[in-house]
Enzyme design. Structure first.
Site, mmCIF file in Angstrom:
data_model
loop_
_atom_site.group_PDB
_atom_site.id
_atom_site.type_symbol
_atom_site.label_atom_id
_atom_site.label_comp_id
_atom_site.label_asym_id
_atom_site.label_seq_id
_atom_site.Cartn_x
_atom_site.Cartn_y
_atom_site.Cartn_z
ATOM 1 N N SER A 145 -10.830 29.274 -58.861
ATOM 2 C CA SER A 145 -10.842 30.676 -59.290
ATOM 3 C C SER A 145 -11.631 30.761 -60.589
ATOM 4 O O SER A 145 -11.856 29.750 -61.262
ATOM 5 C CB SER A 145 -9.391 31.114 -59.544
ATOM 6 O OG SER A 145 -9.328 32.287 -60.333
ATOM 7 N N TYR A 158 -0.862 31.360 -62.613
ATOM 8 C CA TYR A 158 -2.048 31.249 -61.745
ATOM 9 C C TYR A 158 -3.168 30.502 -62.461
ATOM 10 O O TYR A 158 -3.793 29.599 -61.910
ATOM 11 C CB TYR A 158 -2.479 32.661 -61.350
ATOM 12 C CG TYR A 158 -3.599 32.755 -60.330
ATOM 13 C CD1 TYR A 158 -3.342 32.583 -58.973
ATOM 14 C CD2 TYR A 158 -4.906 33.055 -60.726
ATOM 15 C CE1 TYR A 158 -4.359 32.693 -58.039
ATOM 16 C CE2 TYR A 158 -5.929 33.163 -59.792
ATOM 17 C CZ TYR A 158 -5.645 32.992 -58.446
ATOM 18 O OH TYR A 158 -6.662 33.102 -57.521
#
Ligand code: NAP
Ligand code: GCO
Length: 264
Positions: A145, A158
């Site tokens: 990501s 995350y």
């Protein structure tokens, strides 16, 4: 010219590929010739996914498996070996996000994100590497990501998981590169999928979500990414074309990470 992009005869497992980014990556690998296996957790998702693959002309093999459960993962991998063949390509795509300010986040929520987004990639890789060693080659692609590089308010778990996944990628490269296993990551930018739907919701007055406008203005490409934007990069990293590429994260983000943003 043989450019080495063909995946003919290769067995690919894409985790969490019932829809979203995983589905598009599986479709791309199938178009390049791979046999597709995927997993998901819910019966409805499985039925819909098998139908969606069929509509694309892809004969996908679907398995019920929670990627955080090592016993289920081992069972799925050995079932795939018997039914389809030893896995050549693993894409660790399954993932979740919880957007909660850090001081309000329970440790259980934090652990769940780390478990699915990081620990599961270790469990999956550990399960497929022995088969790859036997075959003498293997490709592992971890879906990282922008949060492998950047932080932002509310996504502490995350970002911690995706930062860790970047380092797991480099470590698998370090440990198994000598055995002809390449482990690379794809770092998608902001991609329009169910995961990011809340960030794109229309406001009560019909206007665009402020975060949606923020992302478009922050992205040199001037738009959100689509799952299809990840298809070419995935085929590249799954194929012989990338045999000397190892331990890298390929950011597919429309340029966000290169850009400081417009001055106010
Ligand atoms: P999504 O639409 O929410 O899909 C996520 C998939 O992961 C679902 O199919 C889900 O399956 C599966 N999954 C979650 N937990 C699982 C578990 N424990 N076991 C098995 N499957 C599980 O997300 P997406 O946007 O396509 O994202 C896919 C990956 O890309 C994720 O790792 C995400 O973090 C990453 N990513 C997304 C973006 C973005 O902007 N969308 C950007 C960068 C990175 P079930 O339906 O069965 O739960
Ligand atoms: C968020 C988003 C992101 C993206 C993606 C960026 O809330 O900021 O969900 O984390 O999904 O991972 O690359």
């Amino acid at each position: 010219m043989n450019t080495g992009f063909s995946l003919t005869g290769k067995v690919a497992l894409v985790t969490g590929a019932a829809y979203g980014i995983g589905f598009a990556i599986a479709e791309a690998l199938a178009m390049a010739g791979a046999k597709i296996c995927f997993n998901c957790r819910g019966e409805k998702h499985m039925a819909d996914a098998l139908d969606a693959y069929r509509q694309k002309g892809i004969e996908a093999h679907g398995y019920f498996c929670d990627v955080t459960n090592e016993d289920q993962v081992k069972r799925m991998v050995s079932q795939i070996e018997q039914e389809v063949g030893v896995i050549d390509i693993l894409v660790n795509n399954a993932g979740i996000i919880k957007r909660i300010p850090m001081t309000e986040m329970s440790v259980e929520d934090f652990r769940e994100v780390i478990d699915i987004d990081l620990t599961a990639a270790f469990i999956m890789a550990k399960a497929v590497i022995p088969g790859m060693l036997q075959k003498g080659h293997g490709k592992i692609i971890n879906i990282c990501s922008m949060m492998s590089e950047l932080g932002r308010e509310t996504v502490s778990a995350y970002a911690a998981a995706k930062g860790g996944l970047k380092m797991l990628t480099r470590n698998i490269c370090s440990e198994y590169g000598g055995a002809n296993i390449q482990c690379n990551g794809i770092g998608p930018g902001y991609i329009a999928t169910p995961q990011t739907a809340p960030l794109r919701e229309r406001q009560p007055d019909g206007s665009r979500h402020p975060f949606d406008r923020f992302i478009v203005s922050k992205t040199p490409a001037g738009r959100w990414g689509t799952p299809e934007d990840l298809m070419g990069p995935a085929v590249f990293l799954a194929s012989d074309a990338s045999n000397f590429v190892n331990g890298q994260i390929l950011y597919v983000d429309g340029g966000i990470l290169a850009y400081i943003g417009k001055q106010p």
